[in-house]
Design an enzyme around this catalytic site. Structure first.
Site, PDB file in Angstrom:
ATOM      1  N   LYS A  11       0.849  -1.200   0.000  1.00 11.44           N
ATOM      2  CA  LYS A  11       0.000   0.000   0.000  1.00 11.44           C
ATOM      3  C   LYS A  11       0.886   1.252   0.000  1.00 11.44           C
ATOM      4  CE  LYS A  11      -3.609  -2.768   2.062  1.00 11.44           C
ATOM      5  NZ  LYS A  11      -4.797  -2.857   2.908  1.00 11.44           N
ATOM      6  N   HIS A  92      -8.504  -2.898  -6.100  1.00 12.92           N
ATOM      7  CA  HIS A  92      -8.474  -3.035  -4.640  1.00 12.92           C
ATOM      8  C   HIS A  92      -9.584  -2.167  -4.049  1.00 12.92           C
ATOM      9  CE1 HIS A  92      -7.141  -2.836  -0.493  1.00 12.92           C
ATOM     10  NE2 HIS A  92      -6.374  -3.889  -0.740  1.00 12.92           N
ATOM     11  N   GLU A  94      -9.606  -0.245  -1.662  1.00  7.96           N
ATOM     12  CA  GLU A  94      -9.174   1.122  -1.325  1.00  7.96           C
ATOM     13  C   GLU A  94      -9.161   2.012  -2.565  1.00  7.96           C
ATOM     14  OE1 GLU A  94      -5.620  -0.103   0.727  1.00  7.96           O
ATOM     15  OE2 GLU A  94      -6.877  -0.959   2.319  1.00  7.96           O
ATOM     16  N   GLY A 168      -7.308  -4.945   7.437  1.00  9.45           N
ATOM     17  CA  GLY A 168      -6.689  -4.110   8.465  1.00  9.45           C
ATOM     18  C   GLY A 168      -7.450  -4.076   9.780  1.00  9.45           C
TER      19      GLY A 168
HETATM   20  P1  13P Z   1      -4.349  -6.499   5.704  1.00  8.98           P
HETATM   21  O1  13P Z   1      -3.596  -7.777   5.509  1.00  8.98           O
HETATM   22  O2  13P Z   1      -3.539  -5.411   6.356  1.00  8.98           O
HETATM   23  O3  13P Z   1      -5.674  -6.739   6.357  1.00  8.98           O
HETATM   24  O4  13P Z   1      -4.678  -5.915   4.231  1.00  8.98           O
HETATM   25  C1  13P Z   1      -5.227  -6.750   3.279  1.00  8.98           C
HETATM   26  C2  13P Z   1      -5.188  -6.079   1.967  1.00  8.98           C
HETATM   27  O5  13P Z   1      -5.913  -5.127   1.720  1.00  8.98           O
HETATM   28  C3  13P Z   1      -4.220  -6.556   0.984  1.00  8.98           C
HETATM   29  O6  13P Z   1      -4.467  -6.017  -0.279  1.00  8.98           O
END
Ligand code: 13P
Length: 248
Positions: A11, A92, A94, A168
């Site tokens: 990220k 993704h 996000e 997360g």
């Molecule tokens: P986490 O492993 O931090 O939960 O994030 C997952 C993710 O969005 C991977 O693309």
């Protein structure tokens, strides 16, 4: 045989200092039964490739729908490839949330990425309210249909199931919930692209994967690996997840 893949999504984390973690992982050598992919911020791709060599693959986290042009601040698939990437994450949650990306946008980007010779890791996943309303499979089915272009193969496509509420948060679906979605995705891919292709597309689970829960997740049917956020930032944690996948 399907490829097993442990993918790390850094990220918007990591400056040059983070390459030390990649160096530690690379020094362990390639696992026997799995491929390892790290998707650092695009500023680090070229240096990450130098560190990872042929041991660990490097990917981008997004690309523009066009191969070049007047799009200030964006990165094209061709540029990722040129910098040393072999993969790109697309769609993704996000990106879908922060940049209003719709399935159609993801589909167009995926075509552009394939044209540039990149493997696409296309993400799908339901929100908590969609899960609670029992709409998970409808949502996933719609995202698969809308986000994956025609022409998918077991070589150019990886699909990652990432429930938004598990990212997360430390919350993880039950193993049977993961299995239900992965079996459903496999069936949808086989129906659309034919059994031969659908059967060979690696399906990753993502959302709070840690060394502690990785072995049980990798034992679930149709889980071929993981897309890992937070735990991919530390070589010790990601190394343990890679080892669990290699042994699965
Ligand atoms: P986490 O492993 O931090 O939960 O994030 C997952 C993710 O969005 C991977 O693309």
């Amino acid at each position: 045989m399907r490829r097993k893949l442990a993918a790390g999504n850094w990220k918007m984390n990591g400056t040059a200092a983070a390459l030390a973690e990649l160096e530690t992982l690379t020094a362990k050598g390639a696992p026997e039964n799995a491929q390892v992919l790290i998707c650092p911020p695009s500023t680090l791709i070229s240096r990450a490739k130098d560190v990872a060599g042929d041991i660990i693959s490097i990917g981008g986290q997004d690309c523009h729908a066009n191969q070049s042009g007047a799009h200030t601040g964006d990165v094209s698939a061709e540029m990722l490839k040129d910098a040393g990437a072999t993969h790109v994450i697309l769609g993704h949650s996000e990106r879908r949330e922060d940049h209003n990306e719709r399935d159609e946008d993801v589909r167009i980007k995926a075509k552009t990425a394939w044209d540039a010779g990149l493997v696409t890791v296309i993400c799908v996943g339901e929100s908590l309210s969609e899960r609670e309303a029992d709409n998970t499979l409808d949502i996933i089915g719609g995202q698969l249909a809308g986000s994956i272009p025609d022409g998918a193969t077991g070589e150019n496509l990886v699909v990652a199931y990432e429930p938004i509420w598990a990212i997360g948060t430390g919350k993880v679906p039950t193993l049977s919930q993961i299995g239900d979605v992965h079996d459903f995705m496999r069936a949808r891919l086989e129906r659309r692209f034919g059994e031969g292709v659908g059967r060979t597309v690696p399906l990753l689970y993502g959302g709070s994967v840690k060394p502690g829960n990785a072995p049980e997740i990798f034992a679930v049917s149709n889980v071929d690996g993981a897309l890992v956020g937070g735990a991919s930032l530390k070589a010790s944690d990601f190394g343990a997840i890679i080892a669990a996948l290699d042994a699965s």
